[in-house]
Design a protein around this motif. Sequence first.
Motif, PDB file in Angstrom:
ATOM      1  N   UNK A  89      -8.731-100.136 -33.259  1.00 22.67           N
ATOM      2  CA  UNK A  89      -9.358 -99.436 -32.140  1.00 22.67           C
ATOM      3  C   UNK A  89      -8.731-100.008 -30.874  1.00 22.67           C
ATOM      4  N   UNK A  90      -7.848 -99.243 -30.253  1.00 18.66           N
ATOM      5  CA  UNK A  90      -7.100 -99.695 -29.067  1.00 18.66           C
ATOM      6  C   UNK A  90      -7.736 -99.093 -27.817  1.00 18.66           C
ATOM      7  N   UNK A  91      -8.167 -99.963 -26.916  1.00 22.25           N
ATOM      8  CA  UNK A  91      -8.897 -99.523 -25.715  1.00 22.25           C
ATOM      9  C   UNK A  91      -8.008 -99.669 -24.479  1.00 22.25           C
ATOM     10  N   UNK A  92      -7.698 -98.537 -23.841  1.00 23.24           N
ATOM     11  CA  UNK A  92      -6.915 -98.573 -22.618  1.00 23.24           C
ATOM     12  C   UNK A  92      -5.423 -98.717 -22.817  1.00 23.24           C
ATOM     13  N   UNK A  93      -4.948 -98.632 -24.026  1.00 22.94           N
ATOM     14  CA  UNK A  93      -3.515 -98.755 -24.304  1.00 22.94           C
ATOM     15  C   UNK A  93      -2.823 -97.400 -24.131  1.00 22.94           C
ATOM     16  N   UNK A  94      -1.549 -97.458 -23.760  1.00 21.96           N
ATOM     17  CA  UNK A  94      -0.723 -96.254 -23.701  1.00 21.96           C
ATOM     18  C   UNK A  94       0.070 -96.151 -25.000  1.00 21.96           C
ATOM     19  N   UNK A  95       0.477 -94.940 -25.392  1.00 17.78           N
ATOM     20  CA  UNK A  95       1.254 -94.792 -26.634  1.00 17.78           C
ATOM     21  C   UNK A  95       2.485 -95.694 -26.681  1.00 17.78           C
ATOM     22  N   UNK A  96       3.140 -95.916 -25.538  1.00 17.50           N
ATOM     23  CA  UNK A  96       4.335 -96.757 -25.516  1.00 17.50           C
ATOM     24  C   UNK A  96       4.023 -98.210 -25.875  1.00 17.50           C
ATOM     25  N   UNK A  97       2.785 -98.641 -25.631  1.00 20.08           N
ATOM     26  CA  UNK A  97       2.411-100.023 -25.954  1.00 20.08           C
ATOM     27  C   UNK A  97       2.503-100.305 -27.445  1.00 20.08           C
ATOM     28  N   UNK A  98       2.344 -99.270 -28.262  1.00 14.65           N
ATOM     29  CA  UNK A  98       2.370 -99.458 -29.706  1.00 14.65           C
ATOM     30  C   UNK A  98       3.752 -99.841 -30.206  1.00 14.65           C
ATOM     31  N   UNK A  99       4.782 -99.540 -29.426  1.00 17.77           N
ATOM     32  CA  UNK A  99       6.146 -99.850 -29.842  1.00 17.77           C
ATOM     33  C   UNK A  99       6.547-101.270 -29.457  1.00 17.77           C
ATOM     34  N   UNK A 100       5.666-101.974 -28.767  1.00 18.92           N
ATOM     35  CA  UNK A 100       5.972-103.337 -28.344  1.00 18.92           C
ATOM     36  C   UNK A 100       5.426-104.338 -29.344  1.00 18.92           C
ATOM     37  N   UNK A 101       6.083-105.466 -29.451  1.00 16.84           N
ATOM     38  CA  UNK A 101       5.651-106.598 -30.284  1.00 16.84           C
ATOM     39  C   UNK A 101       5.560-106.242 -31.767  1.00 16.84           C
ATOM     40  N   UNK A 102       6.215-105.161 -32.184  1.00 19.40           N
ATOM     41  CA  UNK A 102       6.187-104.779 -33.598  1.00 19.40           C
ATOM     42  C   UNK A 102       4.847-104.260 -34.059  1.00 19.40           C
TER      43      UNK A 102
END
Length: 256
Positions: A89-102
Amino acid sequence: MSLLLGIDTGGTFTDAVVLDNDAPRESAIVASAKSLTTRYDLAIGIGGAASAALKAADSNAADIKLVSLSTTLATNALVEGQGGRVALIAIGFAPADLERAGLAQALGSDPLVMLSGGHTTHGSEHAPLDLSVLEMQLDELAADVAGFAVAGYFAVRNPAHELAVRELLLSRTDRPVTCSHELSAQLNGPKRALTTVLNARLIPMITRLIDATSRTLDAQGIDAPVMVVRGDGALVSAEFASRRPIETILSGPAAS
Protein backbone atom coordinates in the motif's frame (compact mmCIF):
# COMPACT_ATOMS: atom_id res chain seq x y z
CA MET A 1 24.07 -25.67 36.50
CA SER A 2 22.88 -22.91 34.16
CA LEU A 3 22.79 -24.15 30.57
CA LEU A 4 21.97 -22.38 27.32
CA LEU A 5 20.57 -24.12 24.25
CA GLY A 6 21.51 -22.69 20.87
CA ILE A 7 19.60 -23.77 17.76
CA ASP A 8 20.56 -22.78 14.23
CA THR A 9 18.23 -23.71 11.37
CA GLY A 10 19.85 -23.57 7.97
CA GLY A 11 18.70 -24.52 4.52
CA THR A 12 20.19 -28.02 4.80
CA PHE A 13 21.06 -28.74 8.42
CA THR A 14 19.78 -27.73 11.85
CA ASP A 15 22.44 -27.53 14.54
CA ALA A 16 22.03 -27.49 18.31
CA VAL A 17 24.60 -26.74 20.98
CA VAL A 18 24.42 -26.85 24.77
CA LEU A 19 26.61 -24.33 26.58
CA ASP A 20 27.49 -23.95 30.24
CA ASN A 21 26.84 -20.31 31.05
CA ASP A 22 29.07 -20.47 34.13
CA ALA A 23 32.09 -22.12 32.48
CA PRO A 24 35.09 -20.29 30.99
CA ARG A 25 34.66 -19.42 27.31
CA GLU A 26 37.13 -22.05 26.08
CA SER A 27 35.24 -24.87 27.80
CA ALA A 28 31.68 -23.54 27.59
CA ILE A 29 30.49 -26.00 24.90
CA VAL A 30 29.05 -29.04 26.65
CA ALA A 31 27.65 -30.87 23.63
CA SER A 32 26.46 -30.36 20.08
CA ALA A 33 24.36 -32.22 17.52
CA LYS A 34 23.17 -31.94 13.94
CA SER A 35 19.99 -32.92 12.13
CA LEU A 36 18.62 -32.45 8.64
CA THR A 37 16.40 -29.39 8.27
CA THR A 38 12.89 -30.66 7.56
CA ARG A 39 11.29 -27.83 5.61
CA TYR A 40 7.88 -29.53 5.47
CA ASP A 41 7.83 -29.45 9.29
CA LEU A 42 10.70 -27.52 10.87
CA ALA A 43 9.84 -28.91 14.32
CA ILE A 44 11.12 -32.38 13.33
CA GLY A 45 14.63 -31.20 12.48
CA ILE A 46 14.75 -28.82 15.43
CA GLY A 47 13.54 -31.51 17.81
CA GLY A 48 16.04 -34.04 16.51
CA ALA A 49 19.02 -31.73 16.95
CA ALA A 50 17.90 -30.37 20.32
CA SER A 51 17.13 -33.76 21.87
CA ALA A 52 20.42 -35.25 20.63
CA ALA A 53 22.38 -32.32 22.06
CA LEU A 54 20.65 -32.61 25.44
CA LYS A 55 21.26 -36.35 25.52
CA ALA A 56 24.94 -35.89 24.68
CA ALA A 57 25.22 -33.28 27.40
CA ASP A 58 23.49 -35.62 29.88
CA SER A 59 21.31 -32.65 30.85
CA ASN A 60 17.77 -32.23 32.05
CA ALA A 61 15.29 -29.93 30.35
CA ALA A 62 15.02 -27.97 33.60
CA ASP A 63 18.71 -27.05 33.33
CA ILE A 64 18.09 -24.98 30.17
CA LYS A 65 17.63 -21.34 31.20
CA LEU A 66 17.68 -19.67 27.76
CA VAL A 67 17.16 -20.77 24.16
CA SER A 68 18.90 -18.83 21.39
CA LEU A 69 17.52 -19.28 17.86
CA SER A 70 19.39 -18.33 14.71
CA THR A 71 18.70 -19.06 11.06
CA THR A 72 19.75 -18.48 7.48
CA LEU A 73 16.20 -19.04 6.22
CA ALA A 74 15.47 -15.31 5.86
CA THR A 75 18.75 -14.68 4.03
CA ASN A 76 18.16 -17.63 1.71
CA ALA A 77 14.60 -16.51 1.01
CA LEU A 78 15.72 -13.04 -0.11
CA VAL A 79 18.50 -14.43 -2.28
CA GLU A 80 16.15 -16.96 -3.87
CA GLY A 81 13.24 -14.52 -4.21
CA GLN A 82 11.01 -16.56 -1.90
CA GLY A 83 8.63 -15.58 0.87
CA GLY A 84 4.95 -14.88 1.31
CA ARG A 85 2.85 -12.97 -1.21
CA VAL A 86 2.22 -9.44 0.05
CA ALA A 87 0.34 -6.32 -1.00
CA LEU A 88 2.15 -2.98 -0.99
CA ILE A 89 0.00 0.00 0.00
CA ALA A 90 1.93 3.02 -1.32
CA ILE A 91 0.73 6.40 -0.03
CA GLY A 92 1.61 9.53 -1.99
CA PHE A 93 4.03 7.80 -4.35
CA ALA A 94 4.24 8.53 -8.07
CA PRO A 95 4.42 5.68 -10.62
CA ALA A 96 8.04 6.63 -11.40
CA ASP A 97 8.99 6.00 -7.76
CA LEU A 98 8.36 2.30 -8.27
CA GLU A 99 11.27 2.09 -10.69
CA ARG A 100 13.72 3.36 -8.07
CA ALA A 101 15.71 1.22 -5.64
CA GLY A 102 14.61 -1.98 -7.42
CA LEU A 103 11.16 -1.69 -5.87
CA ALA A 104 9.15 -2.78 -8.91
CA GLN A 105 11.44 -5.74 -9.51
CA ALA A 106 11.22 -6.86 -5.88
CA LEU A 107 7.45 -6.48 -5.83
CA GLY A 108 7.11 -8.60 -8.96
CA SER A 109 3.55 -9.79 -9.46
CA ASP A 110 2.47 -9.02 -5.89
CA PRO A 111 -0.45 -6.57 -5.64
CA LEU A 112 0.10 -2.81 -5.47
CA VAL A 113 -2.41 -0.23 -4.26
CA MET A 114 -1.47 3.42 -4.70
CA LEU A 115 -3.32 5.93 -2.52
CA SER A 116 -3.28 9.70 -2.61
CA GLY A 117 -1.83 11.27 0.52
CA GLY A 118 1.63 11.52 2.01
CA HIS A 119 3.55 14.25 3.76
CA THR A 120 6.25 16.80 3.06
CA THR A 121 9.79 16.70 4.37
CA HIS A 122 8.65 18.98 7.20
CA GLY A 123 5.88 16.58 8.24
CA SER A 124 2.93 18.60 7.02
CA GLU A 125 0.25 16.88 4.96
CA HIS A 126 1.04 16.95 1.24
CA ALA A 127 -2.43 15.69 0.27
CA PRO A 128 -5.39 14.23 2.17
CA LEU A 129 -5.39 10.46 2.60
CA ASP A 130 -8.00 8.76 0.41
CA LEU A 131 -8.79 5.23 1.56
CA SER A 132 -11.65 4.58 -0.85
CA VAL A 133 -9.58 2.60 -3.39
CA LEU A 134 -8.18 0.35 -0.67
CA GLU A 135 -11.57 -0.15 0.96
CA MET A 136 -13.06 -1.38 -2.31
CA GLN A 137 -10.26 -3.90 -2.91
CA LEU A 138 -9.57 -4.99 0.65
CA ASP A 139 -11.61 -8.20 0.86
CA GLU A 140 -10.15 -9.49 -2.39
CA LEU A 141 -6.62 -8.53 -1.36
CA ALA A 142 -6.89 -10.20 2.05
CA ALA A 143 -7.83 -13.47 0.38
CA ASP A 144 -4.82 -13.26 -1.95
CA VAL A 145 -1.91 -12.26 0.29
CA ALA A 146 -0.14 -13.36 3.47
CA GLY A 147 0.48 -9.82 4.69
CA PHE A 148 0.54 -6.10 3.95
CA ALA A 149 3.38 -3.61 3.53
CA VAL A 150 2.48 0.05 4.07
CA ALA A 151 4.79 2.85 2.92
CA GLY A 152 3.93 6.54 2.95
CA TYR A 153 5.78 9.48 1.42
CA PHE A 154 7.90 11.07 4.18
CA ALA A 155 6.22 8.83 6.77
CA VAL A 156 9.34 9.11 8.91
CA ARG A 157 8.44 12.80 9.34
CA ASN A 158 4.79 12.06 10.04
CA PRO A 159 3.44 8.47 10.17
CA ALA A 160 -0.23 9.50 10.48
CA HIS A 161 -1.29 8.15 7.07
CA GLU A 162 0.55 4.87 7.53
CA LEU A 163 -1.10 4.42 10.93
CA ALA A 164 -4.54 5.14 9.48
CA VAL A 165 -4.02 2.52 6.76
CA ARG A 166 -2.76 0.01 9.32
CA GLU A 167 -5.84 0.59 11.48
CA LEU A 168 -8.10 -0.11 8.52
CA LEU A 169 -6.18 -3.27 7.54
CA LEU A 170 -6.20 -4.68 11.07
CA SER A 171 -9.89 -3.91 11.56
CA ARG A 172 -10.95 -5.79 8.44
CA THR A 173 -8.34 -8.52 7.98
CA ASP A 174 -6.31 -10.94 10.08
CA ARG A 175 -3.13 -10.43 8.06
CA PRO A 176 0.05 -8.96 9.58
CA VAL A 177 0.86 -5.35 8.66
CA THR A 178 4.33 -3.79 8.36
CA CYS A 179 4.69 0.02 8.29
CA SER A 180 7.79 1.59 6.81
CA HIS A 181 8.33 4.16 9.58
CA GLU A 182 8.81 1.32 12.07
CA LEU A 183 11.70 -0.19 10.11
CA SER A 184 13.77 2.71 8.82
CA ALA A 185 14.41 6.40 9.38
CA GLN A 186 15.53 6.92 5.78
CA LEU A 187 13.85 9.71 3.86
CA ASN A 188 14.26 7.74 0.63
CA GLY A 189 10.70 6.52 0.12
CA PRO A 190 11.33 3.76 -2.45
CA LYS A 191 14.11 2.23 -0.32
CA ARG A 192 11.88 2.28 2.74
CA ALA A 193 9.08 0.70 0.72
CA LEU A 194 11.45 -2.01 -0.50
CA THR A 195 12.55 -2.83 3.06
CA THR A 196 8.91 -2.93 4.13
CA VAL A 197 7.95 -5.33 1.34
CA LEU A 198 10.83 -7.66 2.20
CA ASN A 199 9.96 -7.61 5.90
CA ALA A 200 6.29 -8.38 5.23
CA ARG A 201 7.32 -11.20 2.90
CA LEU A 202 9.46 -12.86 5.58
CA ILE A 203 6.91 -12.77 8.42
CA PRO A 204 5.19 -16.11 7.60
CA MET A 205 8.53 -17.93 7.35
CA ILE A 206 10.00 -16.61 10.62
CA THR A 207 6.69 -17.10 12.44
CA ARG A 208 6.64 -20.72 11.29
CA LEU A 209 10.20 -21.21 12.56
CA ILE A 210 9.46 -19.67 15.95
CA ASP A 211 6.24 -21.68 16.31
CA ALA A 212 8.09 -24.90 15.42
CA THR A 213 10.75 -24.13 18.01
CA SER A 214 8.15 -23.44 20.68
CA ARG A 215 6.36 -26.72 19.94
CA THR A 216 9.64 -28.59 20.18
CA LEU A 217 10.57 -27.01 23.49
CA ASP A 218 7.13 -27.73 24.94
CA ALA A 219 7.36 -31.38 23.84
CA GLN A 220 10.74 -31.74 25.55
CA GLY A 221 9.66 -29.98 28.72
CA ILE A 222 11.97 -26.99 28.24
CA ASP A 223 10.51 -23.92 29.92
CA ALA A 224 12.91 -21.12 29.00
CA PRO A 225 12.73 -17.78 27.17
CA VAL A 226 13.30 -17.98 23.41
CA MET A 227 15.49 -15.26 21.95
CA VAL A 228 16.41 -14.77 18.28
CA VAL A 229 19.84 -13.74 17.03
CA ARG A 230 19.73 -10.50 15.05
CA GLY A 231 22.05 -9.79 12.13
CA ASP A 232 24.44 -7.83 14.36
CA GLY A 233 24.68 -10.67 16.88
CA ALA A 234 22.36 -9.11 19.47
CA LEU A 235 19.46 -11.10 20.91
CA VAL A 236 15.86 -9.97 20.47
CA SER A 237 12.63 -11.49 21.71
CA ALA A 238 10.80 -14.00 19.55
CA GLU A 239 7.83 -11.61 19.45
CA PHE A 240 10.04 -8.80 18.11
CA ALA A 241 11.59 -11.08 15.48
CA SER A 242 8.17 -12.25 14.30
CA ARG A 243 7.20 -8.61 13.61
CA ARG A 244 10.55 -7.51 12.18
CA PRO A 245 12.13 -10.58 10.55
CA ILE A 246 14.22 -8.31 8.31
CA GLU A 247 16.38 -7.89 11.43
CA THR A 248 17.33 -11.58 11.21
CA ILE A 249 19.16 -11.17 7.91
CA LEU A 250 22.67 -12.61 8.51
CA SER A 251 21.41 -14.13 11.77
CA GLY A 252 23.10 -17.45 10.99
CA PRO A 253 26.59 -16.03 10.29
CA ALA A 254 26.28 -13.72 13.32
CA ALA A 255 25.49 -16.70 15.57
CA SER A 256 28.49 -18.60 14.21
